[in-house]
Design a protein around this motif. Structure first.
Motif, PDB file in Angstrom:
ATOM      1  N   LEU A  73      -2.281  17.793   0.986  1.00 51.12           N
ATOM      2  CA  LEU A  73      -3.412  16.885   1.206  1.00 51.12           C
ATOM      3  C   LEU A  73      -2.992  15.565   1.847  1.00 51.12           C
ATOM      4  CD1 LEU A  73      -5.578  17.536  -1.956  1.00 51.12           C
ATOM      5  CD2 LEU A  73      -6.041  18.193   0.404  1.00 51.12           C
ATOM      6  N   GLN A  74      -1.703  15.361   1.979  1.00 51.56           N
ATOM      7  CA  GLN A  74      -1.256  14.168   2.676  1.00 51.56           C
ATOM      8  C   GLN A  74      -1.598  14.226   4.154  1.00 51.56           C
ATOM      9  OE1 GLN A  74       2.861  13.746   1.488  1.00 51.56           O
ATOM     10  NE2 GLN A  74       2.279  12.239  -0.020  1.00 51.56           N
ATOM     11  N   MET A 132       0.829  -1.203   0.000  1.00 46.83           N
ATOM     12  CA  MET A 132       0.000   0.000   0.000  1.00 46.83           C
ATOM     13  C   MET A 132       0.870   1.262   0.000  1.00 46.83           C
ATOM     14  SD  MET A 132      -3.016  -1.057  -0.264  1.00 46.83           S
ATOM     15  CE  MET A 132      -4.106   0.249   0.190  1.00 46.83           C
ATOM     16  N   GLY A 133       1.994   1.213   0.696  1.00 48.40           N
ATOM     17  CA  GLY A 133       2.916   2.340   0.684  1.00 48.40           C
ATOM     18  C   GLY A 133       3.468   2.595  -0.711  1.00 48.40           C
ATOM     19  N   GLY A 134       3.817   1.528  -1.414  1.00 49.25           N
ATOM     20  CA  GLY A 134       4.303   1.660  -2.787  1.00 49.25           C
ATOM     21  C   GLY A 134       3.247   2.209  -3.719  1.00 49.25           C
ATOM     22  N   ILE A 135       2.029   1.709  -3.574  1.00 49.65           N
ATOM     23  CA  ILE A 135       0.931   2.206  -4.400  1.00 49.65           C
ATOM     24  C   ILE A 135       0.658   3.672  -4.084  1.00 49.65           C
ATOM     25  CG2 ILE A 135      -1.567   1.999  -4.802  1.00 49.65           C
ATOM     26  CD1 ILE A 135      -1.180  -1.055  -4.401  1.00 49.65           C
ATOM     27  N   GLY A 136       0.720   4.029  -2.799  1.00 52.49           N
ATOM     28  CA  GLY A 136       0.525   5.421  -2.413  1.00 52.49           C
ATOM     29  C   GLY A 136       1.596   6.334  -2.997  1.00 52.49           C
ATOM     30  N   PHE A 137       2.839   5.881  -2.985  1.00 50.14           N
ATOM     31  CA  PHE A 137       3.935   6.679  -3.555  1.00 50.14           C
ATOM     32  C   PHE A 137       3.703   6.915  -5.047  1.00 50.14           C
ATOM     33  CE2 PHE A 137       8.021   6.799  -5.778  1.00 50.14           C
ATOM     34  CZ  PHE A 137       8.565   7.945  -5.213  1.00 50.14           C
ATOM     35  N   ILE A 138       3.336   5.864  -5.758  1.00 52.38           N
ATOM     36  CA  ILE A 138       3.064   6.000  -7.198  1.00 52.38           C
ATOM     37  C   ILE A 138       1.884   6.942  -7.424  1.00 52.38           C
ATOM     38  CG2 ILE A 138       2.266   4.749  -9.249  1.00 52.38           C
ATOM     39  CD1 ILE A 138       3.940   2.348  -8.186  1.00 52.38           C
ATOM     40  N   GLY A 139       0.852   6.821  -6.579  1.00 53.89           N
ATOM     41  CA  GLY A 139      -0.310   7.702  -6.708  1.00 53.89           C
ATOM     42  C   GLY A 139       0.040   9.161  -6.470  1.00 53.89           C
ATOM     43  N   VAL A 140       0.895   9.423  -5.486  1.00 52.03           N
ATOM     44  CA  VAL A 140       1.303  10.808  -5.209  1.00 52.03           C
ATOM     45  C   VAL A 140       2.108  11.366  -6.374  1.00 52.03           C
ATOM     46  CG1 VAL A 140       2.824  12.222  -3.747  1.00 52.03           C
ATOM     47  CG2 VAL A 140       1.203  10.654  -2.698  1.00 52.03           C
ATOM     48  N   ILE A 195      -2.571  21.353  13.789  1.00 53.66           N
ATOM     49  CA  ILE A 195      -1.358  22.019  13.308  1.00 53.66           C
ATOM     50  C   ILE A 195      -1.133  21.728  11.818  1.00 53.66           C
ATOM     51  CG2 ILE A 195       1.166  22.056  13.497  1.00 53.66           C
ATOM     52  CD1 ILE A 195       0.736  21.626  16.540  1.00 53.66           C
ATOM     53  N   MET A 196      -1.348  20.472  11.425  1.00 58.12           N
ATOM     54  CA  MET A 196      -1.168  20.125  10.014  1.00 58.12           C
ATOM     55  C   MET A 196      -2.229  20.802   9.140  1.00 58.12           C
ATOM     56  SD  MET A 196       0.146  16.216   9.862  1.00 58.12           S
ATOM     57  CE  MET A 196      -0.694  15.506  11.248  1.00 58.12           C
ATOM     58  N   ALA A 197      -3.449  20.898   9.639  1.00 57.12           N
ATOM     59  CA  ALA A 197      -4.498  21.587   8.886  1.00 57.12           C
ATOM     60  C   ALA A 197      -4.170  23.067   8.735  1.00 57.12           C
ATOM     61  CB  ALA A 197      -5.846  21.394   9.562  1.00 57.12           C
ATOM     62  N   ALA A 198      -3.590  23.666   9.774  1.00 53.30           N
ATOM     63  CA  ALA A 198      -3.179  25.067   9.693  1.00 53.30           C
ATOM     64  C   ALA A 198      -2.076  25.223   8.632  1.00 53.30           C
ATOM     65  CB  ALA A 198      -2.697  25.559  11.042  1.00 53.30           C
ATOM     66  N   GLY A 199      -1.171  24.275   8.590  1.00 56.60           N
ATOM     67  CA  GLY A 199      -0.136  24.298   7.547  1.00 56.60           C
ATOM     68  C   GLY A 199      -0.731  24.160   6.162  1.00 56.60           C
ATOM     69  N   SER A 232      -0.866  20.676  -8.990  1.00 55.04           N
ATOM     70  CA  SER A 232       0.030  21.410  -8.111  1.00 55.04           C
ATOM     71  C   SER A 232       0.661  20.488  -7.072  1.00 55.04           C
ATOM     72  CB  SER A 232      -0.746  22.518  -7.400  1.00 55.04           C
ATOM     73  OG  SER A 232       0.041  23.101  -6.399  1.00 55.04           O
ATOM     74  N   ALA A 233       1.977  20.494  -7.030  1.00 51.34           N
ATOM     75  CA  ALA A 233       2.689  19.653  -6.068  1.00 51.34           C
ATOM     76  C   ALA A 233       2.428  20.111  -4.642  1.00 51.34           C
ATOM     77  CB  ALA A 233       4.181  19.668  -6.367  1.00 51.34           C
ATOM     78  N   ALA A 234       2.276  21.418  -4.433  1.00 47.09           N
ATOM     79  CA  ALA A 234       2.035  21.934  -3.085  1.00 47.09           C
ATOM     80  C   ALA A 234       0.708  21.430  -2.530  1.00 47.09           C
ATOM     81  CB  ALA A 234       2.058  23.459  -3.099  1.00 47.09           C
ATOM     82  N   ILE A 235      -0.310  21.432  -3.364  1.00 45.48           N
ATOM     83  CA  ILE A 235      -1.626  20.968  -2.899  1.00 45.48           C
ATOM     84  C   ILE A 235      -1.609  19.470  -2.658  1.00 45.48           C
ATOM     85  CG2 ILE A 235      -4.050  20.696  -3.558  1.00 45.48           C
ATOM     86  CD1 ILE A 235      -3.828  23.402  -4.951  1.00 45.48           C
ATOM     87  N   VAL A 236      -0.961  18.724  -3.532  1.00 47.67           N
ATOM     88  CA  VAL A 236      -0.897  17.266  -3.364  1.00 47.67           C
ATOM     89  C   VAL A 236      -0.176  16.918  -2.070  1.00 47.67           C
ATOM     90  CG1 VAL A 236       0.055  15.134  -4.312  1.00 47.67           C
ATOM     91  CG2 VAL A 236      -1.048  16.772  -5.829  1.00 47.67           C
ATOM     92  N   ASN A 237       0.942  17.552  -1.811  1.00 40.58           N
ATOM     93  CA  ASN A 237       1.680  17.278  -0.577  1.00 40.58           C
ATOM     94  C   ASN A 237       0.901  17.724   0.648  1.00 40.58           C
ATOM     95  OD1 ASN A 237       3.937  15.969  -1.596  1.00 40.58           O
ATOM     96  ND2 ASN A 237       4.948  17.892  -2.080  1.00 40.58           N
TER      97      ASN A 237
END
Length: 86
Positions: A36-37, A13-21, A77-81, A29-34
């Protein structure tokens, strides 16, 4: 046997997630994708909360009130970021 299977499934699942990201970043946008993690961590906390009777044996973690409060603060804190990035 179940623990080994859980490790294998987790790695897959980690590998699939990496490929999906990587694919999502190629589309937008890379900023939005990151950012949303954060949702990945939030989902993990929710699943662990709902499966807390199993979480103690699977994750080796106790989910008492202080641990849940710390995780909730971390999510805020992550949501604020995320809000700052977007």
């Amino acid at each position: 046997p179940y623990r080994n299977a859980a490790i294998v499934v987790g790695v897959l699942m980690g590998g699939i997630g990496f490929i999906g990201v990587q694919y999502a970043m190629s589309l937008g946008s890379a900023a939005i994708v990151n950012a949303l993690q954060v949702m990945q961590f939030a989902l993990l906390v929710l699943v662990a909360f709902f499966l807390k009777s199993k979480a103690q044996t699977l994750l080796g973690e106790s989910l008492n009130k202080s641990v849940i409060a710390i995780k909730a603060v971390a999510l805020v804190i992550m949501a604020a970021g995320l809000a700052l990035v977007v």
